[in-house]
Design a protein around this motif. Structure first.
Motif, PDB file in Angstrom:
ATOM      1  N   ALA A  31      36.385  36.347  35.256  1.00 37.48           N
ATOM      2  CA  ALA A  31      37.239  35.286  35.794  1.00 37.48           C
ATOM      3  C   ALA A  31      37.370  35.409  37.309  1.00 37.48           C
ATOM      4  O   ALA A  31      37.376  34.402  38.027  1.00 37.48           O
ATOM      5  CB  ALA A  31      38.609  35.335  35.138  1.00 37.48           C
ATOM      6  N   ALA A  32      37.472  36.635  37.812  1.00 38.79           N
ATOM      7  CA  ALA A  32      37.585  36.844  39.258  1.00 38.79           C
ATOM      8  C   ALA A  32      36.299  36.443  39.971  1.00 38.79           C
ATOM      9  O   ALA A  32      36.343  35.842  41.047  1.00 38.79           O
ATOM     10  CB  ALA A  32      37.923  38.302  39.555  1.00 38.79           C
ATOM     11  N   ASP A  35      35.697  32.544  40.470  1.00 35.83           N
ATOM     12  CA  ASP A  35      36.469  31.857  41.505  1.00 35.83           C
ATOM     13  C   ASP A  35      36.366  32.646  42.810  1.00 35.83           C
ATOM     14  O   ASP A  35      37.007  33.693  42.946  1.00 35.83           O
ATOM     15  CB  ASP A  35      37.931  31.736  41.079  1.00 35.83           C
ATOM     16  CG  ASP A  35      38.782  30.990  42.082  1.00 35.83           C
ATOM     17  OD1 ASP A  35      38.222  30.337  42.984  1.00 35.83           O
ATOM     18  OD2 ASP A  35      40.015  31.043  41.951  1.00 35.83           O
ATOM     19  N   ALA A  37      37.679  32.262  45.605  1.00 34.47           N
ATOM     20  CA  ALA A  37      38.960  32.396  46.307  1.00 34.47           C
ATOM     21  C   ALA A  37      39.979  33.161  45.466  1.00 34.47           C
ATOM     22  O   ALA A  37      41.117  33.336  45.881  1.00 34.47           O
ATOM     23  CB  ALA A  37      39.510  31.014  46.643  1.00 34.47           C
ATOM     24  N   GLY A  38      39.560  33.653  44.297  1.00 33.37           N
ATOM     25  CA  GLY A  38      40.474  34.349  43.398  1.00 33.37           C
ATOM     26  C   GLY A  38      40.553  35.835  43.680  1.00 33.37           C
ATOM     27  O   GLY A  38      40.128  36.325  44.729  1.00 33.37           O
ATOM     28  N   TYR A  39      41.094  36.563  42.707  1.00 34.35           N
ATOM     29  CA  TYR A  39      41.253  38.004  42.853  1.00 34.35           C
ATOM     30  C   TYR A  39      41.175  38.667  41.485  1.00 34.35           C
ATOM     31  O   TYR A  39      41.351  38.035  40.448  1.00 34.35           O
ATOM     32  CB  TYR A  39      42.579  38.343  43.530  1.00 34.35           C
ATOM     33  CG  TYR A  39      43.787  37.819  42.796  1.00 34.35           C
ATOM     34  CD1 TYR A  39      44.410  38.584  41.810  1.00 34.35           C
ATOM     35  CD2 TYR A  39      44.309  36.570  43.073  1.00 34.35           C
ATOM     36  CE1 TYR A  39      45.514  38.105  41.124  1.00 34.35           C
ATOM     37  CE2 TYR A  39      45.410  36.081  42.402  1.00 34.35           C
ATOM     38  CZ  TYR A  39      46.008  36.855  41.426  1.00 34.35           C
ATOM     39  OH  TYR A  39      47.093  36.378  40.748  1.00 34.35           O
ATOM     40  N   LEU A  40      40.898  39.967  41.503  1.00 33.40           N
ATOM     41  CA  LEU A  40      40.876  40.795  40.303  1.00 33.40           C
ATOM     42  C   LEU A  40      42.159  41.596  40.276  1.00 33.40           C
ATOM     43  O   LEU A  40      42.499  42.266  41.247  1.00 33.40           O
ATOM     44  CB  LEU A  40      39.664  41.727  40.313  1.00 33.40           C
ATOM     45  CG  LEU A  40      39.597  42.758  39.190  1.00 33.40           C
ATOM     46  CD1 LEU A  40      39.456  42.074  37.835  1.00 33.40           C
ATOM     47  CD2 LEU A  40      38.446  43.714  39.416  1.00 33.40           C
ATOM     48  N   LYS A  41      42.877  41.526  39.165  1.00 29.86           N
ATOM     49  CA  LYS A  41      44.147  42.241  39.034  1.00 29.86           C
ATOM     50  C   LYS A  41      44.093  43.095  37.773  1.00 29.86           C
ATOM     51  O   LYS A  41      43.944  42.574  36.672  1.00 29.86           O
ATOM     52  CB  LYS A  41      45.305  41.250  38.946  1.00 29.86           C
ATOM     53  CG  LYS A  41      46.660  41.890  38.826  1.00 29.86           C
ATOM     54  CD  LYS A  41      47.741  40.828  38.768  1.00 29.86           C
ATOM     55  CE  LYS A  41      49.106  41.435  38.577  1.00 29.86           C
ATOM     56  NZ  LYS A  41      50.151  40.414  38.462  1.00 29.86           N
ATOM     57  N   VAL A  51      45.023  44.967  43.010  1.00 31.75           N
ATOM     58  CA  VAL A  51      44.620  43.586  43.264  1.00 31.75           C
ATOM     59  C   VAL A  51      43.524  43.620  44.322  1.00 31.75           C
ATOM     60  O   VAL A  51      43.733  44.134  45.424  1.00 31.75           O
ATOM     61  CB  VAL A  51      45.812  42.727  43.753  1.00 31.75           C
ATOM     62  CG1 VAL A  51      45.365  41.309  44.035  1.00 31.75           C
ATOM     63  CG2 VAL A  51      46.933  42.746  42.732  1.00 31.75           C
ATOM     64  N   PRO A  53      40.532  41.096  46.208  1.00 33.53           N
ATOM     65  CA  PRO A  53      39.981  39.741  46.347  1.00 33.53           C
ATOM     66  C   PRO A  53      38.556  39.676  45.800  1.00 33.53           C
ATOM     67  O   PRO A  53      37.784  40.630  45.929  1.00 33.53           O
ATOM     68  CB  PRO A  53      39.991  39.492  47.859  1.00 33.53           C
ATOM     69  CG  PRO A  53      40.878  40.540  48.432  1.00 33.53           C
ATOM     70  CD  PRO A  53      40.891  41.684  47.485  1.00 33.53           C
ATOM     71  N   SER A  54      38.201  38.569  45.198  1.00 31.17           N
ATOM     72  CA  SER A  54      36.872  38.408  44.600  1.00 31.17           C
ATOM     73  C   SER A  54      35.751  38.578  45.615  1.00 31.17           C
ATOM     74  O   SER A  54      34.696  39.121  45.287  1.00 31.17           O
ATOM     75  CB  SER A  54      36.749  37.034  43.957  1.00 31.17           C
ATOM     76  OG  SER A  54      37.654  36.904  42.903  1.00 31.17           O
TER      77      SER A  54
END
Length: 74
Positions: A31-32, A35, A37-41, A51, A53-54
Motif C-alpha cells: 500500500a505504501a 502511493d 505521496a504515502g508512507y509506511l507505518k 513511519v 515516507p514511501s
C-alpha cells in the motif's frame, strides 16, 4: 518476526521485531509503494511506531515467523 527497512541516502537501516503477521506487513508495504505521496507505518513489540515516507523506501526485508530456539540443539 524481524523487519529491516532500508532508506535511500542513509547508511543505516531500521531494524526491529514485530508480532504483526507477515501478510499484514507485506500488505502495508504494498500500500505504501502504491502511493508515492504515502508512507509506511509499522509498530514493534515494544510499542514504538515507525513511519517512513514511501519515496524513501529502498527495501523492506521481512524475516521468518519462526521463534528462536533456546538452548543447545543436537
Amino acid at each position: 518476526m524481524d523487519i529491516r527497512i532500508g532508506i535511500f541516502n542513509s547508511p543505516r537501516e531500521i531494524s526491529f521485531e514485530t508480532s504483526q503477521p507477515a501478510t499484514d506487513v507485506e500488505a502495508a508495504v504494498a500500500a505504501a509503494l502504491a502511493d508515492p505521496a504515502g508512507y509506511l507505518k509499522l509498530s514493534d513489540d515494544k510499542g514504538r511506531i515507525y513511519v517512513v515516507p514511501s519515496v524513501g523506501l529502498a527495501y523492506v526485508e521481512i524475516g521468518s515467523e519462526e521463534s528462536r530456539r533456546v538452548g543447545f540443539v543436537a
